[in-house]
Design a protein around this motif. Sequence first.
Motif, PDB file in Angstrom:
ATOM      1  N   ASN A   9      32.548  42.847 131.144  1.00 51.88           N
ATOM      2  CA  ASN A   9      32.126  41.802 132.083  1.00 51.88           C
ATOM      3  C   ASN A   9      30.682  42.002 132.520  1.00 51.88           C
ATOM      4  OD1 ASN A   9      34.485  40.314 132.058  1.00 51.88           O
ATOM      5  ND2 ASN A   9      35.374  41.448 133.767  1.00 51.88           N
ATOM      6  N   TRP A  10      30.293  43.250 132.766  1.00 52.19           N
ATOM      7  CA  TRP A  10      28.920  43.528 133.152  1.00 52.19           C
ATOM      8  C   TRP A  10      27.951  43.156 132.026  1.00 52.19           C
ATOM      9  CZ3 TRP A  10      24.784  46.390 131.539  1.00 52.19           C
ATOM     10  CH2 TRP A  10      23.747  46.512 132.442  1.00 52.19           C
ATOM     11  N   LEU A  11      28.309  43.494 130.801  1.00 53.74           N
ATOM     12  CA  LEU A  11      27.452  43.150 129.661  1.00 53.74           C
ATOM     13  C   LEU A  11      27.329  41.644 129.494  1.00 53.74           C
ATOM     14  CD1 LEU A  11      28.561  45.843 127.062  1.00 53.74           C
ATOM     15  CD2 LEU A  11      26.355  45.678 128.242  1.00 53.74           C
ATOM     16  N   LEU A  12      28.405  40.910 129.727  1.00 50.20           N
ATOM     17  CA  LEU A  12      28.342  39.456 129.610  1.00 50.20           C
ATOM     18  C   LEU A  12      27.497  38.837 130.714  1.00 50.20           C
ATOM     19  CD1 LEU A  12      31.983  38.640 128.514  1.00 50.20           C
ATOM     20  CD2 LEU A  12      29.900  38.513 127.139  1.00 50.20           C
ATOM     21  N   MET A  53      19.447  33.800 119.216  1.00 54.38           N
ATOM     22  CA  MET A  53      20.644  33.154 118.667  1.00 54.38           C
ATOM     23  C   MET A  53      21.889  34.030 118.803  1.00 54.38           C
ATOM     24  SD  MET A  53      19.470  30.861 115.407  1.00 54.38           S
ATOM     25  CE  MET A  53      21.114  30.654 114.833  1.00 54.38           C
ATOM     26  N   PRO A  54      21.836  35.329 118.477  1.00 51.62           N
ATOM     27  CA  PRO A  54      23.030  36.164 118.695  1.00 51.62           C
ATOM     28  C   PRO A  54      23.431  36.254 120.167  1.00 51.62           C
ATOM     29  CG  PRO A  54      21.550  37.249 117.181  1.00 51.62           C
ATOM     30  CD  PRO A  54      20.805  36.069 117.724  1.00 51.62           C
ATOM     31  N   ALA A  55      22.456  36.300 121.067  1.00 49.95           N
ATOM     32  CA  ALA A  55      22.778  36.371 122.500  1.00 49.95           C
ATOM     33  C   ALA A  55      23.507  35.108 122.949  1.00 49.95           C
ATOM     34  CB  ALA A  55      21.503  36.573 123.318  1.00 49.95           C
ATOM     35  N   ILE A  56      23.046  33.965 122.479  1.00 50.40           N
ATOM     36  CA  ILE A  56      23.716  32.700 122.810  1.00 50.40           C
ATOM     37  C   ILE A  56      25.092  32.648 122.161  1.00 50.40           C
ATOM     38  CG2 ILE A  56      23.604  30.190 122.526  1.00 50.40           C
ATOM     39  CD1 ILE A  56      20.521  30.500 122.719  1.00 50.40           C
ATOM     40  N   GLY A  57      25.208  33.123 120.932  1.00 55.35           N
ATOM     41  CA  GLY A  57      26.498  33.147 120.241  1.00 55.35           C
ATOM     42  C   GLY A  57      27.512  34.031 120.939  1.00 55.35           C
ATOM     43  N   ILE A  58      27.082  35.193 121.408  1.00 52.86           N
ATOM     44  CA  ILE A  58      27.978  36.092 122.140  1.00 52.86           C
ATOM     45  C   ILE A  58      28.445  35.427 123.426  1.00 52.86           C
ATOM     46  CG2 ILE A  58      28.026  38.241 123.480  1.00 52.86           C
ATOM     47  CD1 ILE A  58      26.218  39.443 121.265  1.00 52.86           C
ATOM     48  N   LEU A  59      27.532  34.770 124.111  1.00 58.99           N
ATOM     49  CA  LEU A  59      27.880  34.090 125.352  1.00 58.99           C
ATOM     50  C   LEU A  59      28.888  32.965 125.107  1.00 58.99           C
ATOM     51  CD1 LEU A  59      27.119  34.216 128.327  1.00 58.99           C
ATOM     52  CD2 LEU A  59      25.345  32.526 127.860  1.00 58.99           C
ATOM     53  N   MET A  60      28.683  32.190 124.066  1.00 60.69           N
ATOM     54  CA  MET A  60      29.601  31.089 123.747  1.00 60.69           C
ATOM     55  C   MET A  60      30.964  31.618 123.301  1.00 60.69           C
ATOM     56  SD  MET A  60      26.946  28.573 121.856  1.00 60.69           S
ATOM     57  CE  MET A  60      27.767  27.013 121.965  1.00 60.69           C
ATOM     58  N   ALA A  61      30.956  32.647 122.478  1.00 61.58           N
ATOM     59  CA  ALA A  61      32.222  33.238 122.026  1.00 61.58           C
ATOM     60  C   ALA A  61      33.004  33.815 123.211  1.00 61.58           C
ATOM     61  CB  ALA A  61      31.953  34.324 120.988  1.00 61.58           C
ATOM     62  N   ALA A  62      32.315  34.462 124.115  1.00 60.90           N
ATOM     63  CA  ALA A  62      32.988  35.023 125.289  1.00 60.90           C
ATOM     64  C   ALA A  62      33.590  33.922 126.150  1.00 60.90           C
ATOM     65  CB  ALA A  62      32.002  35.854 126.110  1.00 60.90           C
ATOM     66  N   ALA A  63      32.872  32.813 126.283  1.00 62.57           N
ATOM     67  CA  ALA A  63      33.413  31.702 127.072  1.00 62.57           C
ATOM     68  C   ALA A  63      34.663  31.130 126.412  1.00 62.57           C
ATOM     69  CB  ALA A  63      32.354  30.618 127.236  1.00 62.57           C
ATOM     70  N   LEU A  64      34.646  30.972 125.101  1.00 61.66           N
ATOM     71  CA  LEU A  64      35.819  30.451 124.397  1.00 61.66           C
ATOM     72  C   LEU A  64      36.997  31.417 124.460  1.00 61.66           C
ATOM     73  CD1 LEU A  64      34.106  28.882 121.266  1.00 61.66           C
ATOM     74  CD2 LEU A  64      35.169  27.673 123.175  1.00 61.66           C
ATOM     75  N   GLY A  67      38.422  31.392 127.984  1.00 64.93           N
ATOM     76  CA  GLY A  67      39.213  30.187 128.203  1.00 64.93           C
ATOM     77  C   GLY A  67      40.560  30.261 127.507  1.00 64.93           C
ATOM     78  N   GLY A  68      40.577  30.745 126.283  1.00 67.67           N
ATOM     79  CA  GLY A  68      41.828  30.888 125.541  1.00 67.67           C
ATOM     80  C   GLY A  68      42.768  31.885 126.185  1.00 67.67           C
ATOM     81  N   LEU A  69      42.229  33.026 126.602  1.00 70.00           N
ATOM     82  CA  LEU A  69      43.060  34.032 127.264  1.00 70.00           C
ATOM     83  C   LEU A  69      43.592  33.523 128.595  1.00 70.00           C
ATOM     84  CD1 LEU A  69      41.103  37.328 126.555  1.00 70.00           C
ATOM     85  CD2 LEU A  69      43.268  36.587 125.563  1.00 70.00           C
ATOM     86  N   SER A  70      42.780  32.789 129.308  1.00 71.96           N
ATOM     87  CA  SER A  70      43.219  32.208 130.574  1.00 71.96           C
ATOM     88  C   SER A  70      44.361  31.229 130.353  1.00 71.96           C
ATOM     89  CB  SER A  70      42.059  31.456 131.210  1.00 71.96           C
ATOM     90  OG  SER A  70      41.796  31.896 132.477  1.00 71.96           O
ATOM     91  N   TYR A  71      44.235  30.413 129.328  1.00 75.05           N
ATOM     92  CA  TYR A  71      45.281  29.448 129.005  1.00 75.05           C
ATOM     93  C   TYR A  71      46.592  30.161 128.663  1.00 75.05           C
ATOM     94  CZ  TYR A  71      47.852  25.869 126.476  1.00 75.05           C
ATOM     95  OH  TYR A  71      48.833  25.017 126.038  1.00 75.05           O
TER      96      TYR A  71
END
Length: 89
Positions: A9-12, A53-64, A67-71
């Motif tokens: 969480n801190w890294l994100l 681009m990798p930083a944005i990709g990591i952020l987007m993957a973490a959000a997805l 969201g999936g784990l929350s669901y």
Amino acid sequence: MARLRDVINWLLVADTFFVLASFGWFVVALVGRSLELPLGFELWISLWEPLFMPAIGILMAAALINGGLSYVQNRWLLRSVGSDLRSRD
């Protein structure tokens, strides 16, 4: 396990601020380029693919994933609460 989750969480959070700061740099560099001031636009462009681009990709993957784990977690919680309510009848 909780310690690992805290570190992730801190890294994100750090990644989020890095992405926001890089966007700010992009805006300033783009304005500087339009005013013919050298504010690092070429450097920003050269760092786009290997760094931003990798930083944005990591952020987007973490959000997805979040969201999936929350669901899944909410569905599991609803099922367990529903089974508890049925057993009381």
